[in-house]
Design an enzyme around this catalytic site. Structure first.
Site, PDB file in Angstrom:
ATOM      1  N   HIS A  34       0.866  -1.115  -0.230  1.00 18.82           N
ATOM      2  CA  HIS A  34      -0.034  -0.171  -0.067  1.00 18.82           C
ATOM      3  C   HIS A  34       0.860   1.301   0.117  1.00 18.82           C
ATOM      4  O   HIS A  34       0.624   2.099  -0.624  1.00 18.82           O
ATOM      5  CB  HIS A  34      -0.643   0.137   1.120  1.00 18.82           C
ATOM      6  CG  HIS A  34      -1.872  -1.203   1.330  1.00 18.82           C
ATOM      7  ND1 HIS A  34      -1.761  -2.084   2.255  1.00 18.82           N
ATOM      8  CD2 HIS A  34      -2.911  -1.412   0.588  1.00 18.82           C
ATOM      9  CE1 HIS A  34      -2.640  -2.931   2.263  1.00 18.82           C
ATOM     10  NE2 HIS A  34      -3.501  -2.656   1.208  1.00 18.82           N
ATOM     11  N   GLN A  58     -18.081  -5.505  -1.074  1.00 21.41           N
ATOM     12  CA  GLN A  58     -17.486  -6.534  -2.083  1.00 21.41           C
ATOM     13  C   GLN A  58     -17.076  -7.951  -1.327  1.00 21.41           C
ATOM     14  O   GLN A  58     -16.338  -8.690  -1.754  1.00 21.41           O
ATOM     15  CB  GLN A  58     -16.187  -5.618  -2.404  1.00 21.41           C
ATOM     16  CG  GLN A  58     -15.074  -5.512  -1.204  1.00 21.41           C
ATOM     17  CD  GLN A  58     -14.171  -4.446  -1.772  1.00 21.41           C
ATOM     18  OE1 GLN A  58     -14.242  -3.493  -1.932  1.00 21.41           O
ATOM     19  NE2 GLN A  58     -12.705  -5.181  -2.096  1.00 21.41           N
ATOM     20  N   GLY A 145      -2.920  -1.314  -7.292  1.00 28.44           N
ATOM     21  CA  GLY A 145      -1.750  -2.593  -7.489  1.00 28.44           C
ATOM     22  C   GLY A 145      -1.895  -3.471  -8.389  1.00 28.44           C
ATOM     23  O   GLY A 145      -3.076  -3.944  -8.463  1.00 28.44           O
ATOM     24  N   LYS A 147      -0.973  -6.304  -8.133  1.00 25.08           N
ATOM     25  CA  LYS A 147      -1.343  -7.506  -7.275  1.00 25.08           C
ATOM     26  C   LYS A 147      -2.823  -7.934  -7.596  1.00 25.08           C
ATOM     27  O   LYS A 147      -2.934  -9.202  -7.440  1.00 25.08           O
ATOM     28  CB  LYS A 147      -1.164  -7.004  -5.746  1.00 25.08           C
ATOM     29  CG  LYS A 147      -1.893  -8.029  -4.895  1.00 25.08           C
ATOM     30  CD  LYS A 147      -0.999  -9.270  -4.619  1.00 25.08           C
ATOM     31  CE  LYS A 147      -1.300 -10.090  -3.551  1.00 25.08           C
ATOM     32  NZ  LYS A 147      -2.665 -10.180  -3.056  1.00 25.08           N
ATOM     33  N   ASP A 148      -3.807  -7.061  -7.662  1.00 24.77           N
ATOM     34  CA  ASP A 148      -5.148  -7.319  -8.106  1.00 24.77           C
ATOM     35  C   ASP A 148      -5.323  -7.123  -9.727  1.00 24.77           C
ATOM     36  O   ASP A 148      -6.035  -6.127  -9.904  1.00 24.77           O
ATOM     37  CB  ASP A 148      -5.982  -6.651  -7.104  1.00 24.77           C
ATOM     38  CG  ASP A 148      -5.944  -6.919  -5.602  1.00 24.77           C
ATOM     39  OD1 ASP A 148      -6.331  -7.980  -5.391  1.00 24.77           O
ATOM     40  OD2 ASP A 148      -5.220  -6.247  -4.941  1.00 24.77           O
ATOM     41  N   SER A 184      -2.855  -8.420   2.960  1.00 26.57           N
ATOM     42  CA  SER A 184      -3.129  -8.437   4.349  1.00 26.57           C
ATOM     43  C   SER A 184      -3.526  -9.682   4.836  1.00 26.57           C
ATOM     44  O   SER A 184      -3.747 -10.062   5.915  1.00 26.57           O
ATOM     45  CB  SER A 184      -4.479  -7.561   4.361  1.00 26.57           C
ATOM     46  OG  SER A 184      -5.478  -7.788   3.429  1.00 26.57           O
TER      47      SER A 184
END
Ligand code: AMP
Length: 281
Positions: A34, A58, A145, A147-148, A184
């Site tokens: 982050h 979500q 990110g 990442k997603d 996380s």
């Protein structure tokens, strides 16, 4: 650093902000991944705003919203350490008051497959909250990110289709020293599983190495990653997609510099997402 807890307070604070605004939406439990988005936003904007909001929309019926890590005090300390200008700590009752019943739904393959298929309604929740936050913050640039990966593709579609006046930037995945993508969720890994989890990035890196050595058969590459992880992990999917248009990659040659291998592997009940560009230029 100014902290706001209501939309009204945020609007007032932002009205006094001058120059370009970079925005980093998060669900808190902040880690260096982050923070890398925040640093990038600071490099490219006059002021930076971060939101912390665990968005109930979500989470699916089978996903435990109450277990999502909440570390507000530590998060605020980290943001203070970076001298972030504006932090919005969202509250459900303020963002979704009684009677709230609007959803932003992006249709098409981009929301229907992979994460969309396994987490029905997830991207509707993401798009609804991000659209709402874009209206609130009215940022010049927003940072997400890689990442997603699929989330980036979905949001790019939303920004384009609905004409949000914001530049969307996708930032590199921050990793632990052994290669595990920061998340996380990593805190839920047992000691032994945490050790094994590094093998996900190892497997992706091995695929990239094979590509460098001339392997261009996408099915073969995916099968060999699955093989490497089978046994320790339950591999949900391994696919190669184009990072610009989300198209499925059959041949690496037709997607120069844009073919990402995406995977989800589960260990000890923890779902780990990762991806890697197979053919960087
Ligand atoms: P989250 O709080 O999980 O919703 O994540 C907020 C933003 O941080 C999203 O755009 C994520 O893609 C991004 N992010 C999460 N983990 C990482 C990471 N390891 N490296 C870079 N960005 C990340």
């Amino acid at each position: 650093m100014k902290i706001y807890r209501t939309q009204a307070a945020l609007a007032q604070g932002l009205a006094e902000s001058r120059g370009s605004l970079g925005f980093v939406p998060t669900m808190g439990a902040l880690h260096d991944g982050h923070l890398s988005l925040v640093r990038r936003a600071q490099e490219e904007n006059d002021a930076v705003a971060v939101s912390i909001f665990v968005n109930p929309l979500q989470f699916g019926a089978r996903e435990d919203l109450s277990k999502y890590p909440r570390t507000e005090e530590a998060d605020l300390e980290k943001l203070e350490g970076l001298s972030v200008d504006h932090v919005f700590v969202g509250e459900v009752g303020d963002l979704y008051p009684e009677g709230f019943c609007t959803a932003v739904v992006i249709q098409g393959e981009v929301t229907q497959v992979l994460e969309g298929e396994r987490r029905p309604g997830h991207f509707d929740g993401v798009c609804t909250v991000v659209a709402k936050l874009f209206h609130l913050f009215q940022p010049d640039r927003a940072y997400f990110g890689w990442k997603d990966f699929q989330q980036v593709c979905v949001l790019r579609r939303m920004v384009q289709d609905l004409g949000f006046p914001v530049e969307l930037h996708a930032c590199p995945i921050e990793r632990e020293a052994d290669g595990l993508a920061m998340s996380s969720r990593n805190r839920f890994l047992s000691g032994a599983d945490r050790g094994l989890a590094a093998r996900i990035h190892e497997a992706l890196s091995q695929a990239r190495k094979s590509v460098r050595h001339g392997q261009a058969d996408v099915a073969r590459l995916c099968a060999s990653v699955k093989e490497r992880l089978a046994g320790d992990f339950e591999v949900e999917y391994v696919e190669v997609r184009d990072e610009l248009d989300f198209g499925r990659v059959e041949s690496l040659d037709s997607h120069p510099g844009r073919a990402r291998m995406l995977l989800v592997a589960k260990i000890g009940g923890v779902r780990l997402l990762d991806n890697l560009l197979l053919n960087p230029r």
